[in-house]
Design an enzyme around this catalytic site. Sequence first.
Site, PDB file in Angstrom:
ATOM      1  N   GLY A  17       0.853  -1.203   0.000  1.00 20.15           N
ATOM      2  CA  GLY A  17       0.000   0.000   0.000  1.00 20.15           C
ATOM      3  C   GLY A  17       0.878   1.238   0.000  1.00 20.15           C
ATOM      4  O   GLY A  17       0.484   2.293   0.479  1.00 20.15           O
ATOM      5  N   GLY A  18       2.087   1.091  -0.547  1.00 13.77           N
ATOM      6  CA  GLY A  18       3.075   2.177  -0.545  1.00 13.77           C
ATOM      7  C   GLY A  18       2.683   3.394  -1.364  1.00 13.77           C
ATOM      8  O   GLY A  18       3.311   4.449  -1.243  1.00 13.77           O
ATOM      9  N   LYS A 148      -5.280  -0.181  11.778  1.00  7.03           N
ATOM     10  CA  LYS A 148      -6.697  -0.288  12.131  1.00  7.03           C
ATOM     11  C   LYS A 148      -7.539  -0.126  10.860  1.00  7.03           C
ATOM     12  O   LYS A 148      -7.037   0.462   9.913  1.00  7.03           O
ATOM     13  CB  LYS A 148      -7.056   0.745  13.189  1.00  7.03           C
ATOM     14  CG  LYS A 148      -7.322   2.149  12.628  1.00  7.03           C
ATOM     15  CD  LYS A 148      -8.087   3.016  13.597  1.00  7.03           C
ATOM     16  CE  LYS A 148      -8.715   4.161  12.857  1.00  7.03           C
ATOM     17  NZ  LYS A 148      -9.408   5.134  13.609  1.00  7.03           N
ATOM     18  N   GLU A 216     -13.021  16.307  16.952  1.00  9.93           N
ATOM     19  CA  GLU A 216     -12.509  16.674  15.628  1.00  9.93           C
ATOM     20  C   GLU A 216     -13.413  17.749  15.034  1.00  9.93           C
ATOM     21  O   GLU A 216     -14.615  17.761  15.315  1.00  9.93           O
ATOM     22  CB  GLU A 216     -12.512  15.462  14.699  1.00  9.93           C
ATOM     23  CG  GLU A 216     -11.621  14.328  15.156  1.00  9.93           C
ATOM     24  CD  GLU A 216     -11.756  13.119  14.258  1.00  9.93           C
ATOM     25  OE1 GLU A 216     -10.837  12.845  13.484  1.00  9.93           O
ATOM     26  OE2 GLU A 216     -12.813  12.457  14.305  1.00  9.93           O
ATOM     27  N   ASP A 235     -14.879   3.340  15.281  1.00 13.02           N
ATOM     28  CA  ASP A 235     -13.761   4.066  14.666  1.00 13.02           C
ATOM     29  C   ASP A 235     -12.838   4.692  15.714  1.00 13.02           C
ATOM     30  O   ASP A 235     -11.638   4.802  15.489  1.00 13.02           O
ATOM     31  CB  ASP A 235     -14.338   5.168  13.754  1.00 13.02           C
ATOM     32  CG  ASP A 235     -13.289   5.762  12.841  1.00 13.02           C
ATOM     33  OD1 ASP A 235     -12.567   4.979  12.196  1.00 13.02           O
ATOM     34  OD2 ASP A 235     -13.185   7.006  12.768  1.00 13.02           O
ATOM     35  N   HIS A 240      -8.780   4.003  20.077  1.00  9.93           N
ATOM     36  CA  HIS A 240      -8.039   5.127  20.663  1.00  9.93           C
ATOM     37  C   HIS A 240      -8.475   5.463  22.095  1.00  9.93           C
ATOM     38  O   HIS A 240      -7.652   5.569  22.997  1.00  9.93           O
ATOM     39  CB  HIS A 240      -8.211   6.385  19.810  1.00  9.93           C
ATOM     40  CG  HIS A 240      -7.831   6.208  18.376  1.00  9.93           C
ATOM     41  ND1 HIS A 240      -6.708   5.517  17.986  1.00  9.93           N
ATOM     42  CD2 HIS A 240      -8.414   6.639  17.238  1.00  9.93           C
ATOM     43  CE1 HIS A 240      -6.634   5.535  16.664  1.00  9.93           C
ATOM     44  NE2 HIS A 240      -7.654   6.199  16.197  1.00  9.93           N
TER      45      HIS A 240
HETATM   46  P1  NAP Z   1      -5.715   3.880   0.213  1.00  6.81           P
HETATM   47  O1  NAP Z   1      -5.343   5.295   0.011  1.00  6.81           O
HETATM   48  O2  NAP Z   1      -6.970   3.368  -0.414  1.00  6.81           O
HETATM   49  O3  NAP Z   1      -4.490   3.002  -0.279  1.00  6.81           O
HETATM   50  C1  NAP Z   1      -4.566   1.613  -0.404  1.00  6.81           C
HETATM   51  C2  NAP Z   1      -3.238   1.102  -0.910  1.00  6.81           C
HETATM   52  O4  NAP Z   1      -3.330  -0.309  -1.057  1.00  6.81           O
HETATM   53  C3  NAP Z   1      -2.829   1.656  -2.255  1.00  6.81           C
HETATM   54  O5  NAP Z   1      -1.429   1.801  -2.272  1.00  6.81           O
HETATM   55  C4  NAP Z   1      -3.272   0.571  -3.222  1.00  6.81           C
HETATM   56  O6  NAP Z   1      -2.510   0.682  -4.387  1.00  6.81           O
HETATM   57  C5  NAP Z   1      -2.943  -0.674  -2.392  1.00  6.81           C
HETATM   58  N1  NAP Z   1      -3.713  -1.860  -2.765  1.00  6.81           N
HETATM   59  C6  NAP Z   1      -5.058  -1.956  -2.910  1.00  6.81           C
HETATM   60  N2  NAP Z   1      -5.381  -3.211  -3.262  1.00  6.81           N
HETATM   61  C7  NAP Z   1      -4.229  -3.912  -3.332  1.00  6.81           C
HETATM   62  C8  NAP Z   1      -3.922  -5.257  -3.665  1.00  6.81           C
HETATM   63  N3  NAP Z   1      -4.860  -6.141  -3.982  1.00  6.81           N
HETATM   64  N4  NAP Z   1      -2.627  -5.633  -3.609  1.00  6.81           N
HETATM   65  C9  NAP Z   1      -1.646  -4.764  -3.274  1.00  6.81           C
HETATM   66  N5  NAP Z   1      -1.891  -3.478  -2.971  1.00  6.81           N
HETATM   67  C10 NAP Z   1      -3.165  -3.058  -3.000  1.00  6.81           C
HETATM   68  O7  NAP Z   1      -5.829   3.510   1.769  1.00  6.81           O
HETATM   69  P2  NAP Z   1      -5.087   4.212   2.995  1.00  6.81           P
HETATM   70  O8  NAP Z   1      -5.901   5.364   3.440  1.00  6.81           O
HETATM   71  O9  NAP Z   1      -3.646   4.430   2.664  1.00  6.81           O
HETATM   72  O10 NAP Z   1      -5.242   3.098   4.137  1.00  6.81           O
HETATM   73  C11 NAP Z   1      -4.468   1.925   4.169  1.00  6.81           C
HETATM   74  C12 NAP Z   1      -4.819   1.164   5.457  1.00  6.81           C
HETATM   75  O11 NAP Z   1      -4.538   1.992   6.574  1.00  6.81           O
HETATM   76  C13 NAP Z   1      -6.307   0.814   5.587  1.00  6.81           C
HETATM   77  O12 NAP Z   1      -6.441  -0.390   6.280  1.00  6.81           O
HETATM   78  C14 NAP Z   1      -6.869   1.947   6.441  1.00  6.81           C
HETATM   79  O13 NAP Z   1      -8.025   1.563   7.156  1.00  6.81           O
HETATM   80  C15 NAP Z   1      -5.701   2.181   7.370  1.00  6.81           C
HETATM   81  N6  NAP Z   1      -5.651   3.532   7.960  1.00  6.81           N
HETATM   82  C16 NAP Z   1      -5.540   4.632   7.158  1.00  6.81           C
HETATM   83  C17 NAP Z   1      -5.463   5.882   7.730  1.00  6.81           C
HETATM   84  C18 NAP Z   1      -5.305   7.132   6.892  1.00  6.81           C
HETATM   85  O14 NAP Z   1      -5.143   8.203   7.478  1.00  6.81           O
HETATM   86  N7  NAP Z   1      -5.324   7.047   5.577  1.00  6.81           N
HETATM   87  C19 NAP Z   1      -5.496   6.019   9.134  1.00  6.81           C
HETATM   88  C20 NAP Z   1      -5.604   4.874   9.919  1.00  6.81           C
HETATM   89  C21 NAP Z   1      -5.677   3.631   9.314  1.00  6.81           C
HETATM   90  P3  NAP Z   1      -2.975   0.035  -5.800  1.00  6.81           P
HETATM   91  O15 NAP Z   1      -4.379   0.483  -6.035  1.00  6.81           O
HETATM   92  O16 NAP Z   1      -1.982   0.548  -6.766  1.00  6.81           O
HETATM   93  O17 NAP Z   1      -2.872  -1.432  -5.621  1.00  6.81           O
END
Ligand code: NAP
Length: 484
Positions: A17-18, A148, A216, A235, A240
Amino acid sequence: MVSRVIPVDPFDLVIFGGTGDLARRKILPGLFRRYLSGQMTPESRIIGAARSEMDDAGFREMVADAIEEFGGPEKSEKAAIAEFLDKLAYVAIDAKGEGGWKELAGQMRDGVVRAFYFSVAPSLFGDLAERLHAHEIANSESRIVVEKPFGRDLETAKALNATLAGYFDETQIYRIDHYLGKETVQNLMAVRFGNVLFEPLWNNHYVDHIQITVAETVGVGGRGAYYDKSGAMRDMVQNHLMQLLCLIAMEPPSKFEADEVRNEKLKVIRALQPVDSHHIVRGQYDADGDSPSYRDDAENPRSFTESFVAMRCHINNWRWAGVPFYLRTGKKMKARASEIAVVFKDLGHSIFEGDEARHRNILAIRLQPNEGIDLQVTIKEPGPGGMRLIDVPLDMTFSEALGEEADDVTDAYERLIMDVIRGNQTLFMRGDEVEAAWEWTDPIIEGWNKRNDVPKWYDQGSSGPDDALMLMHRDGRRWRDIKG
Ligand code: NAP
């Protein structure tokens, strides 16, 4: 004072998810800051992995943009950014597919820490764990970091724990809750257990009640449909707020070590009394002019999901019997502020005429904004005119107390990632803690669903529904003001 940065062992960190939002906003800019500080050694490498086709150069460009957009003052360090980008690589991998794994295996080096950050949807955790093992990329020394939400109820959390346990030992699993990485949260433990002053008072003889607020100003716009399946209880409270509650209420661990601390936190969760439905208030923010209501944001006109929750809970043990813990969290509130306040009891008797029962000591632990701790104490108002008393805060705000060193206060994410590399699990949730937390929250949510409980409306920019204020007024207490 100059802060001491101890470099961590060289590592290979793979971020699944980089290319995602979390990686771009928090993980990668945070790692750059650790590189700049000297904590991430130059021998270390970071490998981004996601489905998008991209080469190393494309990934480096994306990370450079992320540092530019989300980095702080350090984004002007152009030479260091170039060096940092040099440590990055990218492999296109679908968690559910077979392509890319051999290439990833070829990138991993022996003799360095191997860590895998699962910054993807939890539904992919099992696929990643399985393939990391099948391709012999993970070994018994490797660590995985999982984000989470860790399940949406006890059943799903248990299933997730069981899946990960099929491939990794509990000592290899780092369930991240970034609240635990906050400087003040750790300072709370230092204040409690590093001073003779507080611990003797930390019980039902001296504490009247404890308030925990996480407010928030943002709504759920943008991710409304996703949020609508979860709500404030899942959530925010289950993770938290409960973690903060544990740290404030736990018994002193015998050592500041992972399992000692986590054992004490688990005991707190297990001692939580089920919450009476009269002691809980749910809310949804109303529309305000052009600003949409929660239901509009959630694109669900009949939604019963809460964007606010307030509750009174009790911990059934000797230390806390009879002391209410009031928790509240919500969106679109009057300020962005997170605080824990320990409100001590009134003086039994005041010797100052006209000042009976006016003064209370309050220890306030601010997580944001202006991380810091202050203790409200009563003193004589300076000057002539007799003995008049006033309350003043003894401020332990880091920037004032620590000067330059406070500028180096590390962001929660980067601190926690460095802990992963060091193999220190103290600030990460253990599987049984997460399950116990769901065991406590599930019946509350089930109760709402059974009763078709309708959340109360509250005004945007307020402190939540009036019923939440009444929750404390009924007990002869009041919430502290939410100040940004
Ligand atoms: P996001 O923006 O939707 O990013 C998802 C990432 O996963 C993308 O890099 C996507 O890239 C990759 N991905 C999706 N399907 C994939 C697959 N089948 N194989 C490999 N890679 C895949 O989500 P995010 O906000 O970064 O969140 C990621 C995780 O962190 C989630 O579980 C979320 O609940 C948690 N989280 C996020 C936040 C936040 O602030 N964003 C805070 C707390 C927790 P591709 O589409 O190129 O594959």
